[in-house]
Motif scaffolding. Structure first.
Motif, PDB file in Angstrom:
ATOM      1  N   ASN A 105      -4.153   1.880   7.014  1.00  0.00           N
ATOM      2  CA  ASN A 105      -4.934   3.224   7.383  1.00  0.00           C
ATOM      3  C   ASN A 105      -6.191   2.672   7.730  1.00  0.00           C
ATOM      4  OD1 ASN A 105      -3.599   5.301   6.321  1.00  0.00           O
ATOM      5  ND2 ASN A 105      -4.053   5.250   4.233  1.00  0.00           N
ATOM      6  N   ARG A 137       8.329  11.972  -3.967  1.00  0.00           N
ATOM      7  CA  ARG A 137       6.931  11.378  -3.508  1.00  0.00           C
ATOM      8  C   ARG A 137       6.004  11.671  -4.766  1.00  0.00           C
ATOM      9  NH1 ARG A 137       2.319  12.574   0.996  1.00  0.00           N
ATOM     10  NH2 ARG A 137       1.154  10.773   0.722  1.00  0.00           N
ATOM     11  N   ARG A 182       3.788  -9.246  -5.376  1.00  0.00           N
ATOM     12  CA  ARG A 182       4.497  -7.997  -4.542  1.00  0.00           C
ATOM     13  C   ARG A 182       5.565  -8.354  -3.697  1.00  0.00           C
ATOM     14  NH1 ARG A 182      -0.998  -8.070  -4.431  1.00  0.00           N
ATOM     15  NH2 ARG A 182      -2.160  -5.834  -4.928  1.00  0.00           N
ATOM     16  N   LYS A 223       3.737  -5.953  -8.779  1.00  0.00           N
ATOM     17  CA  LYS A 223       2.621  -6.314  -7.957  1.00  0.00           C
ATOM     18  C   LYS A 223       1.607  -7.562  -8.573  1.00  0.00           C
ATOM     19  CE  LYS A 223       2.170  -2.361  -5.352  1.00  0.00           C
ATOM     20  NZ  LYS A 223       2.004  -2.071  -4.111  1.00  0.00           N
ATOM     21  N   ASP A 230       0.255   7.798   7.828  1.00  0.00           N
ATOM     22  CA  ASP A 230       1.190   8.962   7.812  1.00  0.00           C
ATOM     23  C   ASP A 230       2.473   8.822   8.113  1.00  0.00           C
ATOM     24  OD1 ASP A 230      -0.653  10.298   6.117  1.00  0.00           O
ATOM     25  OD2 ASP A 230      -1.047  11.938   7.803  1.00  0.00           O
ATOM     26  N   HIS A 250       0.010  -3.090   0.065  1.00  0.00           N
ATOM     27  CA  HIS A 250      -1.126  -3.507   1.085  1.00  0.00           C
ATOM     28  C   HIS A 250      -1.178  -2.220   1.938  1.00  0.00           C
ATOM     29  CE1 HIS A 250      -1.997  -7.150  -0.984  1.00  0.00           C
ATOM     30  NE2 HIS A 250      -1.091  -7.762  -0.614  1.00  0.00           N
ATOM     31  N   PHE A 251      -1.132  -1.039   1.480  1.00  0.00           N
ATOM     32  CA  PHE A 251      -1.072   0.074   2.357  1.00  0.00           C
ATOM     33  C   PHE A 251      -2.400   0.343   2.902  1.00  0.00           C
ATOM     34  CE2 PHE A 251      -0.580   4.804   3.117  1.00  0.00           C
ATOM     35  CZ  PHE A 251       0.218   4.699   4.040  1.00  0.00           C
ATOM     36  N   LYS A 252      -3.307   0.373   2.156  1.00  0.00           N
ATOM     37  CA  LYS A 252      -4.794   0.596   2.453  1.00  0.00           C
ATOM     38  C   LYS A 252      -5.226   0.087   3.711  1.00  0.00           C
ATOM     39  CE  LYS A 252      -9.334   1.232   0.327  1.00  0.00           C
ATOM     40  NZ  LYS A 252     -10.166   0.740   1.597  1.00  0.00           N
TER      41      LYS A 252
HETATM   42  N1  LIG Z   1      -2.123   7.715   5.615  1.00  0.00           N
HETATM   43  C1  LIG Z   1      -2.258   8.158   4.407  1.00  0.00           C
HETATM   44  N2  LIG Z   1      -2.759   7.287   3.236  1.00  0.00           N
HETATM   45  C2  LIG Z   1      -2.758   7.724   2.012  1.00  0.00           C
HETATM   46  C3  LIG Z   1      -2.005   9.148   1.460  1.00  0.00           C
HETATM   47  N3  LIG Z   1      -2.278   9.324   0.293  1.00  0.00           N
HETATM   48  C4  LIG Z   1      -2.739   7.901   0.048  1.00  0.00           C
HETATM   49  N4  LIG Z   1      -3.268   7.054   0.763  1.00  0.00           N
HETATM   50  C5  LIG Z   1      -3.814   6.165   0.989  1.00  0.00           C
HETATM   51  O1  LIG Z   1      -3.107   4.989   0.259  1.00  0.00           O
HETATM   52  C6  LIG Z   1      -4.112   3.981   0.081  1.00  0.00           C
HETATM   53  C7  LIG Z   1      -3.424   3.405  -1.488  1.00  0.00           C
HETATM   54  O2  LIG Z   1      -4.391   2.301  -1.349  1.00  0.00           O
HETATM   55  P1  LIG Z   1      -4.247   1.212  -2.745  1.00  0.00           P
HETATM   56  O3  LIG Z   1      -4.102   2.086  -4.012  1.00  0.00           O
HETATM   57  O4  LIG Z   1      -5.673   0.572  -2.656  1.00  0.00           O
HETATM   58  O5  LIG Z   1      -3.174   0.449  -2.546  1.00  0.00           O
HETATM   59  P2  LIG Z   1      -2.567  -0.658  -1.488  1.00  0.00           P
HETATM   60  O6  LIG Z   1      -3.547  -0.952  -0.634  1.00  0.00           O
HETATM   61  O7  LIG Z   1      -1.176  -0.374  -1.135  1.00  0.00           O
HETATM   62  O8  LIG Z   1      -2.589  -2.084  -2.311  1.00  0.00           O
HETATM   63  P3  LIG Z   1      -1.391  -2.280  -3.556  1.00  0.00           P
HETATM   64  O9  LIG Z   1      -0.766  -1.058  -3.894  1.00  0.00           O
HETATM   65  O10 LIG Z   1      -2.165  -2.946  -4.576  1.00  0.00           O
HETATM   66  O11 LIG Z   1      -0.483  -3.373  -2.939  1.00  0.00           O
HETATM   67  C8  LIG Z   1      -5.585   4.547  -0.008  1.00  0.00           C
HETATM   68  O12 LIG Z   1      -6.134   3.819   1.128  1.00  0.00           O
HETATM   69  C9  LIG Z   1      -5.333   6.010   0.259  1.00  0.00           C
HETATM   70  O13 LIG Z   1      -6.225   6.689   0.905  1.00  0.00           O
HETATM   71  C10 LIG Z   1      -1.401  10.072   2.777  1.00  0.00           C
HETATM   72  O14 LIG Z   1      -0.941  10.896   2.424  1.00  0.00           O
HETATM   73  N5  LIG Z   1      -1.545   9.379   4.040  1.00  0.00           N
END
Ligand SMILES: Nc1nc2c(ncn2[C@@H]2O[C@H](COP(=O)(O)OP(=O)(O)OP(=O)(O)O)[C@@H](O)[C@H]2O)c(=O)[nH]1
Length: 341
Positions: A231, A262, A336, A332, A240, A226-228
């Motif tokens: 952000n 990475r 997760r 996942k 970042d 759940h990284f999105k």
């Molecule tokens: N801050 C930042 N965000 C990044 C970078 N590269 C990718 N992202 C973000 O990482 C997020 C990945 O989102 P998802 O693929 O939906 O994955 P998630 O929200 O982690 O969900 P799951 O992987 O299913 O747990 C997106 O919002 C991208 O914009 C980066 O270099 N910096």
């Protein structure tokens, strides 16, 4: 046009057909090939002439240099640089030729000394070239002292010293720039982990090495959960910072020979050399637990999912990565914050 794979214009460049070699050797393989080929062209008529005129010592000496040049050319066509051929063969042969030329033709022989200095930096690694240059300077100026007028000897010594200094600093700077470019081309600028391009060559090399030496290795694909929303809620800069902190945390728990890459976005891959799948799983599980219990950024609790997969000599790098990705996907899917092997 694709950046990966052969591109048609490179085939026209000098030495483009030489086999691919590690970056640090590529320069030496190409320059040794060129110098040896030039040596072959220049020395062959000279060797024949001396042998025909029964000047056996010079004839056989130049013949032996030709053999070193041929051996160098052969190795270069295999993409290999052999230090001994150049350090113990070509470099001393060049130095002795200059001394011999000064002894036999006097001032006309000193011109070859400048070419020898340049050749040293082209056929030897930087450190070896610098020591060989010092030795060349001392021995050649000693020979000049014994054979030339004092005024000529002084002028020659000063200009040879200048030429040596010039090469010392010039090639030192080239080497520094080369190292910098290499580091930049291999690492991810945000997290300082190794990048995807390096991952591909490292995995291919590891598969080959494991098959050859009957060793094992395990990879672990990590993906932040759940990284999105991080952000979206806290902004890209905080996202970042979380990626940087994650990489730093994992690095603290890695063994000295392990490598962290990475792959892209919030996806990382850990290569553990000499680790079975069970050992790799234990390491990945410990890392998952530490990520769960560590706050990577103020007010942000994060978890990570991982898929662990041991090497097989039947894998290509792509298949090996795909196998670990499938396990990551299962982690996942299972909810997760877990490692699947
Ligand atoms: N801050 C930042 N965000 C990044 C970078 N590269 C990718 N992202 C973000 O990482 C997020 C990945 O989102 P998802 O693929 O939906 O994955 P998630 O929200 O982690 O969900 P799951 O992987 O299913 O747990 C997106 O919002 C991208 O914009 C980066 O270099 N910096």
């Amino acid at each position: 046009m694709s950046r990966i794979g052969p591109n048609s214009s490179s085939a026209k460049r000098f030495g483009a057909w030489l086999p691919d070699t590690p970056h640090h050797e590529k320069f030496l393989v190409r320059s040794v090939f060129a110098i040896s080929a030039i040596g072959l062209l220049l020395i062959t008529p000279f060797a024949i002439l001396n042998l025909v005129n029964a000047r056996m010592f010079v004839g056989f000496a130049s013949l032996s240099v030709l053999v070193v040049c041929l051996a160098n050319i052969y190795k270069c066509t295999q993409g290999k640089y052999v230090l001994a051929f150049n350090l113990l063969g070509l470099a001393p042969a060049l130095g002795l030729s200059v001394i011999f030329a000064i002894k036999s033709i006097g001032v006309m022989g000193v011109y070859w000394a400048y070419m020898a200095v340049c050749a040293y930096y082209l056929v030897l690694p930087l450190r070896h070239a610098r020591y060989a240059n010092i030795l060349l300077f001392l021995s050649v100026t000693a020979a000049a002292y014994l054979s030339l007028e004092q005024a000529v000897y002084l002028r020659f010594s000063v200009t040879l010293f200048g030429c040596s200094l010039f090469m010392y600093f010039c090639f030192g700077e080239i080497d520094k720039q080369r190292r910098l470019l290499k580091a930049r081309s291999e690492t991810d600028p945000l997290t300082q982990c190794l990048n995807r391009a390096t991952l591909i060559t490292t995995l291919s090399d590891t598969i080959a090495k494991c098959a050859k030496n009957k060793q094992t290795a395990t990879i672990c694909a990590f993906d932040l959960d759940h990284f999105k929303p991080i952000n979206d809620t806290h902004g890209h800069d905080v996202g970042d910072q979380v990626l940087i902190s994650f990489a730093q945390l994992i690095t603290q728990y890695m063994s000295a020979n392990d490598k962290l890459f990475r792959v892209g976005g919030e996806e990382f891959l850990l290569l553990m050399t000499n680790a079975s799948e069970a050992e790799g799983f234990a390491v990945a599980e410990a890392m998952r637990a530490v990520v769960e219990s560590t706050q990577l950024h103020k007010d942000i609790d994060l978890t990570v999912s991982a898929g662990v997969c041991e090497v097989s000599d039947e894998y290509t790098w792509r298949e090996w990565m795909k196998a670990s990705d499938q396990k990551l996907y299962a982690a996942k899917q299972n909810g997760r914050n877990q490692v699947v092997k």
